[in-house]
Design a protein around this motif. Structure first.
Motif, PDB file in Angstrom:
ATOM      1  N   GLY A   1       0.820  -1.207   0.000  1.00  0.00           N
ATOM      2  CA  GLY A   1       0.000   0.000   0.000  1.00  0.00           C
ATOM      3  C   GLY A   1       0.851   1.252   0.000  1.00  0.00           C
ATOM      4  N   THR A   2       1.971   1.214   0.760  1.00  0.00           N
ATOM      5  CA  THR A   2       2.884   2.358   0.771  1.00  0.00           C
ATOM      6  C   THR A   2       3.450   2.615  -0.614  1.00  0.00           C
ATOM      7  OG1 THR A   2       3.503   1.662   2.975  1.00  0.00           O
ATOM      8  CG2 THR A   2       4.871   3.325   1.941  1.00  0.00           C
ATOM      9  N   ALA A   3       3.832   1.512  -1.306  1.00  0.00           N
ATOM     10  CA  ALA A   3       4.379   1.669  -2.655  1.00  0.00           C
ATOM     11  C   ALA A   3       3.353   2.323  -3.561  1.00  0.00           C
ATOM     12  CB  ALA A   3       4.780   0.298  -3.204  1.00  0.00           C
ATOM     13  N   ILE A   4       2.105   1.833  -3.507  1.00  0.00           N
ATOM     14  CA  ILE A   4       1.079   2.398  -4.377  1.00  0.00           C
ATOM     15  C   ILE A   4       0.808   3.852  -4.006  1.00  0.00           C
ATOM     16  CG2 ILE A   4      -1.321   2.168  -5.078  1.00  0.00           C
ATOM     17  CD1 ILE A   4      -0.984  -0.842  -4.535  1.00  0.00           C
ATOM     18  N   GLY A   5       0.829   4.161  -2.694  1.00  0.00           N
ATOM     19  CA  GLY A   5       0.596   5.530  -2.258  1.00  0.00           C
ATOM     20  C   GLY A   5       1.671   6.472  -2.740  1.00  0.00           C
ATOM     21  N   LEU A   6       2.927   6.015  -2.719  1.00  0.00           N
ATOM     22  CA  LEU A   6       4.018   6.874  -3.193  1.00  0.00           C
ATOM     23  C   LEU A   6       3.862   7.167  -4.669  1.00  0.00           C
ATOM     24  CD1 LEU A   6       7.098   5.410  -1.328  1.00  0.00           C
ATOM     25  CD2 LEU A   6       6.229   7.713  -1.179  1.00  0.00           C
ATOM     26  N   VAL A   7       3.401   6.172  -5.440  1.00  0.00           N
ATOM     27  CA  VAL A   7       3.161   6.443  -6.862  1.00  0.00           C
ATOM     28  C   VAL A   7       1.981   7.396  -7.002  1.00  0.00           C
ATOM     29  CG1 VAL A   7       2.509   5.409  -9.053  1.00  0.00           C
ATOM     30  CG2 VAL A   7       4.153   4.271  -7.611  1.00  0.00           C
ATOM     31  N   ALA A   8       0.942   7.208  -6.149  1.00  0.00           N
ATOM     32  CA  ALA A   8      -0.283   7.999  -6.298  1.00  0.00           C
ATOM     33  C   ALA A   8      -0.051   9.477  -6.033  1.00  0.00           C
ATOM     34  CB  ALA A   8      -1.366   7.466  -5.367  1.00  0.00           C
ATOM     35  N   ILE A   9       0.907   9.830  -5.124  1.00  0.00           N
ATOM     36  CA  ILE A   9       1.074  11.258  -4.846  1.00  0.00           C
ATOM     37  C   ILE A   9       1.881  11.957  -5.927  1.00  0.00           C
ATOM     38  CG2 ILE A   9       0.836  11.089  -2.343  1.00  0.00           C
ATOM     39  CD1 ILE A   9       3.847  11.239  -2.135  1.00  0.00           C
ATOM     40  N   THR A  10       2.437  11.205  -6.881  1.00  0.00           N
ATOM     41  CA  THR A  10       3.215  11.892  -7.917  1.00  0.00           C
ATOM     42  C   THR A  10       2.626  11.748  -9.308  1.00  0.00           C
ATOM     43  OG1 THR A  10       4.614   9.949  -8.044  1.00  0.00           O
ATOM     44  CG2 THR A  10       5.416  11.747  -6.715  1.00  0.00           C
ATOM     45  N   SER A  11       1.673  10.835  -9.520  1.00  0.00           N
ATOM     46  CA  SER A  11       1.139  10.704 -10.873  1.00  0.00           C
ATOM     47  C   SER A  11      -0.301  11.202 -10.900  1.00  0.00           C
ATOM     48  CB  SER A  11       1.210   9.255 -11.335  1.00  0.00           C
ATOM     49  OG  SER A  11       0.524   8.442 -10.420  1.00  0.00           O
ATOM     50  N   SER A  12      -0.823  11.411 -12.096  1.00  0.00           N
ATOM     51  CA  SER A  12      -2.130  12.059 -12.207  1.00  0.00           C
ATOM     52  C   SER A  12      -3.234  11.110 -11.743  1.00  0.00           C
ATOM     53  CB  SER A  12      -2.384  12.488 -13.649  1.00  0.00           C
ATOM     54  OG  SER A  12      -2.758  11.371 -14.413  1.00  0.00           O
ATOM     55  N   THR A  13      -4.309  11.724 -11.228  1.00  0.00           N
ATOM     56  CA  THR A  13      -5.403  10.928 -10.659  1.00  0.00           C
ATOM     57  C   THR A  13      -6.070  10.055 -11.703  1.00  0.00           C
ATOM     58  OG1 THR A  13      -5.915  13.140  -9.901  1.00  0.00           O
ATOM     59  CG2 THR A  13      -6.974  11.335  -8.766  1.00  0.00           C
ATOM     60  N   GLU A  14      -6.217  10.617 -12.940  1.00  0.00           N
ATOM     61  CA  GLU A  14      -6.905   9.844 -13.979  1.00  0.00           C
ATOM     62  C   GLU A  14      -6.136   8.572 -14.289  1.00  0.00           C
ATOM     63  OE1 GLU A  14      -6.199  13.294 -14.775  1.00  0.00           O
ATOM     64  OE2 GLU A  14      -8.073  13.730 -13.725  1.00  0.00           O
ATOM     65  N   ASP A  15      -4.781   8.724 -14.357  1.00  0.00           N
ATOM     66  CA  ASP A  15      -3.964   7.543 -14.641  1.00  0.00           C
ATOM     67  C   ASP A  15      -4.163   6.475 -13.586  1.00  0.00           C
ATOM     68  OD1 ASP A  15      -3.032   8.602 -16.884  1.00  0.00           O
ATOM     69  OD2 ASP A  15      -0.999   9.035 -16.189  1.00  0.00           O
ATOM     70  N   MET A  16      -4.148   6.910 -12.303  1.00  0.00           N
ATOM     71  CA  MET A  16      -4.295   5.940 -11.220  1.00  0.00           C
ATOM     72  C   MET A  16      -5.657   5.268 -11.292  1.00  0.00           C
ATOM     73  SD  MET A  16      -1.538   5.692  -9.654  1.00  0.00           S
ATOM     74  CE  MET A  16      -1.944   4.756  -8.199  1.00  0.00           C
ATOM     75  N   ASP A  17      -6.686   6.080 -11.572  1.00  0.00           N
ATOM     76  CA  ASP A  17      -8.036   5.512 -11.686  1.00  0.00           C
ATOM     77  C   ASP A  17      -8.096   4.485 -12.809  1.00  0.00           C
ATOM     78  OD1 ASP A  17      -9.595   6.347  -9.702  1.00  0.00           O
ATOM     79  OD2 ASP A  17     -10.365   8.137 -10.712  1.00  0.00           O
ATOM     80  N   ARG A  18      -7.463   4.853 -13.956  1.00  0.00           N
ATOM     81  CA  ARG A  18      -7.505   3.949 -15.099  1.00  0.00           C
ATOM     82  C   ARG A  18      -6.788   2.641 -14.768  1.00  0.00           C
ATOM     83  NH1 ARG A  18      -4.738   6.637 -19.085  1.00  0.00           N
ATOM     84  NH2 ARG A  18      -6.011   8.453 -18.646  1.00  0.00           N
ATOM     85  N   LEU A  19      -5.627   2.792 -14.075  1.00  0.00           N
ATOM     86  CA  LEU A  19      -4.877   1.600 -13.677  1.00  0.00           C
ATOM     87  C   LEU A  19      -5.717   0.723 -12.762  1.00  0.00           C
ATOM     88  CD1 LEU A  19      -1.995   1.246 -14.617  1.00  0.00           C
ATOM     89  CD2 LEU A  19      -1.226   1.847 -12.349  1.00  0.00           C
ATOM     90  N   TYR A  20      -6.422   1.382 -11.813  1.00  0.00           N
ATOM     91  CA  TYR A  20      -7.255   0.632 -10.863  1.00  0.00           C
ATOM     92  C   TYR A  20      -8.350  -0.132 -11.593  1.00  0.00           C
ATOM     93  CZ  TYR A  20      -9.832  -0.145  -6.520  1.00  0.00           C
ATOM     94  OH  TYR A  20     -10.450  -0.708  -5.460  1.00  0.00           O
ATOM     95  N   GLN A  21      -8.936   0.544 -12.614  1.00  0.00           N
ATOM     96  CA  GLN A  21      -9.994  -0.128 -13.372  1.00  0.00           C
ATOM     97  C   GLN A  21      -9.433  -1.247 -14.239  1.00  0.00           C
ATOM     98  OE1 GLN A  21     -13.017   0.625 -12.836  1.00  0.00           O
ATOM     99  NE2 GLN A  21     -12.832   2.598 -11.790  1.00  0.00           N
ATOM    100  N   ARG A  22      -8.260  -0.980 -14.887  1.00  0.00           N
ATOM    101  CA  ARG A  22      -7.776  -1.932 -15.871  1.00  0.00           C
ATOM    102  C   ARG A  22      -7.370  -3.248 -15.216  1.00  0.00           C
ATOM    103  NH1 ARG A  22      -2.761  -0.165 -19.069  1.00  0.00           N
ATOM    104  NH2 ARG A  22      -1.664  -1.622 -17.720  1.00  0.00           N
ATOM    105  N   TRP A  23      -6.785  -3.174 -14.027  1.00  0.00           N
ATOM    106  CA  TRP A  23      -6.353  -4.398 -13.363  1.00  0.00           C
ATOM    107  C   TRP A  23      -7.474  -5.029 -12.543  1.00  0.00           C
ATOM    108  CZ3 TRP A  23      -2.099  -6.858 -14.678  1.00  0.00           C
ATOM    109  CH2 TRP A  23      -1.106  -6.126 -15.335  1.00  0.00           C
ATOM    110  N   HIS A  24      -8.679  -4.463 -12.611  1.00  0.00           N
ATOM    111  CA  HIS A  24      -9.822  -4.986 -11.854  1.00  0.00           C
ATOM    112  C   HIS A  24      -9.457  -5.156 -10.383  1.00  0.00           C
ATOM    113  CE1 HIS A  24     -11.826  -5.640 -15.639  1.00  0.00           C
ATOM    114  NE2 HIS A  24     -10.774  -6.300 -16.065  1.00  0.00           N
TER     115      HIS A  24
END
Lengths: 220, 113
Positions: free
Chosen positions: A129-152
């Motif tokens: 979760g920490t790893a994902i959080g560190l990526v989330a604070i630096t990349s755009s929200t849409e990208d993270m959302d898309r990633l979350y959707q794509r990997w189900h």
């Protein structure tokens, strides 16, 4: 009234401190050796959690799932935040990505070797979760959302929770895989499998919470 | 004994803050302080019999292992504490919509019939 509470609390503290809370002397029973013999894995804490106290651990996972569902439910009526604050300078991005890589590697190590060395499913999940959080604070929200959707991710979270409960129920009903060699990577029956499932569950659950907080609060 | 006194002081600090603080967010933080104290107390009790990590083959020159039972019991509390805190913070967020100060007295006064 405050003074009465304060005095009562301090008196309770002094009472706990002064009365002896000695455990019964169990020095003849070597707890660690007994548990290691019963579970077939060297890490006694993991052994207790995923075998001797498996019934409690099921409900621990259930409580975690329910609280994430509760956060989702309570936030679903809120207005999404309009501006999301993020780190945009390159030093922060590089450092966060580097930290995320290390945290992800640590997470995998803790998950698959949780029954041999310190670690285990919950710690591994938090590292993921920490790893994902560190990526989330630096990349755009849409990208993270898309990633979350794509990997189900939401589906996998539910699948891992249900698989954990089913395997735990099989284990509790008395079926046990052979223990194998003590200290090998694949040993201890269901315990490594349960560790990995808990790690997936906690990592994806904290990812879901993090995405929700970022979407509705800007950044955390 | 001294360590026990300090962990008990941490627990009591959190406890008094839950009772006396008026702000909801401060109450949530105080609960975290209290749970940290309780976890420290369990770890302390586990370390009473021995100091080695309870992993077989870890104790050298006749050292004794720490008790694994309190450690695994309190591991539950760490995970549950995290999930409860997420839920409580969202609840505080929702309450902050109507009463931005998050003062418990004011919230009670507004919502009482």
């Amino acid at each position: 009234m405050r003074w009465i509470y304060l005095l009562a609390g301090i008196a309770l503290g002094v009472k706990i401190l002064l009365t002896s809370n000695a455990l019964p002397d169990l020095s003849q029973v070597t707890i660690v050796e007994t548990i290691v013999r019963e579970t077939g894995i060297p890490n006694a804490v993991s052994g207790i959690i995923l075998r001797n106290r498996l019934y409690d651990t099921i409900f621990e996972v259930v409580v975690f799932t329910i609280s994430i569902l509760g956060v989702k439910y309570l936030l679903s009526t809120e207005q999404p935040a309009t501006t999301v604050y993020q780190f945009t300078d390159s030093p922060s991005i590089v450092l966060a990505r580097l930290g995320a890589t290390i945290a992800a590697l640590v997470s995998i190590e803790l998950a698959i070797r949780g029954h041999l060395s310190p670690g285990g499913g919950f710690a591994a999940g938090v590292a993921g979760g920490t790893a994902i959080g560190l990526v989330a604070i630096t990349s755009s929200t849409e990208d993270m959302d898309r990633l979350y959707q794509r990997w189900h991710a939401a589906t996998w979270e539910k699948i891992s929770a249900i698989a954990f409960i089913i395997i735990a129920a099989i284990n509790l009903s008395g079926v046990e895989l052979p223990h194998g060699e003590l200290g090998a990577l694949i040993s201890g029956g269901f315990i490594p499998l349960l560790n990995v499932l808990v790690a997936i569950k906690v990592a994806l659950g904290s990812w879901a919470v993090m995405l929700l907080f970022i979407r509705y609060r800007g950044l955390l | 004994m001294l360590l026990e006194a300090f962990t008990l002081a941490t627990i009591l600090c959190g406890f008094f803050a839950i009772i006396f603080k008026q702000n909801l967010v401060m109450k949530v933080f105080a609960m975290d302080v209290m749970s940290t104290g309780v976890i420290a107390y369990y770890v302390l009790i586990a370390a009473r019999g021995g100091l080695f990590t309870p992993i077989s083959g870890n104790a050298t020159n006749n050292g004794t292992y720490a008790d694994p039972v309190p450690q695994s019991v309190i591991l539950t509390a760490i995970v549950i504490g995290f999930s409860i805190q997420a839920l409580m913070l969202v609840g505080a967020m929702k309450l902050a919509k109507d009463s931005p100060t998050l003062n418990t007295r004011e919230i009670e006064k507004e919502n009482s019939p």
